[in-house]
Enzyme design. Structure first.
Site, PDB file in Angstrom:
ATOM      1  CE  LYS A  69      36.221 -61.872  90.699  1.00 53.93           C
ATOM      2  NZ  LYS A  69      34.943 -62.139  91.869  1.00 53.93           N
ATOM      3  NE  ARG A 112      32.998 -64.406  94.647  1.00 53.28           N
ATOM      4  CZ  ARG A 112      33.632 -63.529  95.142  1.00 53.28           C
ATOM      5  NH1 ARG A 112      33.150 -62.681  96.142  1.00 53.28           N
ATOM      6  NH2 ARG A 112      34.745 -63.341  95.149  1.00 53.28           N
ATOM      7  CD  GLN A 140      29.276 -56.765  94.490  1.00 51.72           C
ATOM      8  OE1 GLN A 140      28.417 -57.612  94.752  1.00 51.72           O
ATOM      9  NE2 GLN A 140      30.630 -57.082  93.960  1.00 51.72           N
ATOM     10  N   GLY A 228      31.561 -55.187 101.711  1.00 54.38           N
ATOM     11  CA  GLY A 228      31.823 -54.310 101.023  1.00 54.38           C
ATOM     12  C   GLY A 228      33.351 -54.285 101.130  1.00 54.38           C
ATOM     13  CB  SER A 303      31.822 -62.291 102.747  1.00 54.63           C
ATOM     14  OG  SER A 303      32.453 -62.114 101.625  1.00 54.63           O
TER      15      SER A 303
END
Length: 332
Positions: A69, A112, A140, A228, A303
């Site tokens: 990506k 995702r 997002q 974020g 994340s």
């Protein structure tokens, strides 16, 4: 070389949020089991234009997923009427190395990433969760909202972000899109305290460099997703919520402990240690670690993003698109 090109609309046609959440669980389990090759992303600073170009390659043999990506972060694009985070996903044939698909990487990232929070919420949040606090209303935010609504019977969503006009417009769109479908009331609130007080689930999806809510306002039993911040300079989670948490899970140790200011800042100050981390979410999927142990326990998921999510979800989207004859075929 035959390549299938997939737009956002076509990707939406072939896969559901629930399927992506399960795909994310599979991807993180493959990562935690050591069944994938995921280098840390390469980040090139394009100083002349105040931008960054990121490259995220990966390979997961069991999922037949190989690709890269390419994501750019150009804050000044908004002034030109362009997206600030343009991206493309390049999927390859693992057997031949040929490119087999190109797809909208911006939408894939939103999808995702939202699903990763959905997976963590599904595995860690209390089953009786009803109130969801969403901090952030940017690109997002919609997928973060949909993912939580998919896995828990939320009845009230409180949205806070600093720009009132932006959050109000977001809330209006989301109420129209999800209100009836999920029987949920989505409202804008005036402060982070108002959002998180009494909330069962909290998701922060910002690029803030200071914590965006007060950890002392979080009630026992809540689940928090930090989705974020992704650089050492960013820090959206307060350090006291890490100290209060009974379980702390990461998408990848490698990524979070190299890139997330949410953890690096308190660790450097001596206020938190890596030994307090419970494990990777993939380890929980694999049942190598324990999940929530009691209703009063606070759980946290952090994340920074990982290419294993991109390649596994992209492969699933590609397979479904081929089955349904969706996409535009080009030949190079």
């Amino acid at each position: 070389m035959n390549i299938t090109v997939l737009t956002k609309h076509e990707m939406e046609q072939v896969i559901t949020m629930r399927e992506v959440i399960e795909g994310d669980k599979e991807a993180l389990a493959l990562y935690s089991a050591g069944s994938s090759e995921i280098p840390l992303r390469a980040n090139l600073a394009i100083k002349k234009y105040e931008g960054n170009s990121l490259y995220m390659p990966g390979y997961a043999e069991e999922a037949r997923a190989l690709g890269i990506k390419i994501v750019s972060v150009y804050p000044h694009n908004a002034e030109k009427g362009l997206t600030a985070v343009p991206a493309a996903m390049v999927l390859l044939n693992a057997e031949t190395g040929e490119i087999k698909a190109l797809m909208d990487g911006t939408f894939l990232t939103q999808l995702r990433t939202g699903a990763a929070a959905g997976a963590a919420t599904d595995l860690l949040a209390r089953e009786d969760s009803r109130i969801f606090a969403l901090i952030g209303s940017g690109g997002q935010a919609e997928m973060q909202l949909e993912a939580v609504l998919t896995v828990r019977p939320i009845r009230e969503v409180r949205v806070f972000s600093p720009t009132a006009a932006h959050r109000d417009a977001f809330v209006q769109r989301m109420q129209a899109k999800f209100g009836t479908k999920y029987a949920v009331k989505i409202t804008a609130v005036e402060s982070a305290d108002e959002a998180v007080t009494g909330a069962d689930i909290i998701t922060a999806v910002t690029v803030a460099q200071q914590p965006v809510f007060d950890g002392s306002k979080v009630k026992p039993g809540a689940h928090i997703n930090g989705m974020g911040s992704y650089t050492p300079e960013m820090q959206e989670l307060p350090e006291n919520i890490l100290q209060r948490a009974g379980k702390i899970y990461l998408d990848t140790r490698d990524g979070v402990l190299h890139e997330a200011g949410d953890f690096l800042t308190p660790m450097q100050a001596g206020h938190f240690c890596a030994d307090c981390i419970t494990g990777e979410l993939g380890e929980l999927v694999l049942k190598k670690t324990a999940g929530r142990s009691n209703p009063e326990e606070i759980t946290v998921f952090k994340s920074t993003g990982t290419a294993v999510l991109d390649i596994v979800v992209a492969q699933k989207i590609y397979e479904r698109a081929i089955e349904k004859g969706i996409g535009t075929a080009i030949t190079l």
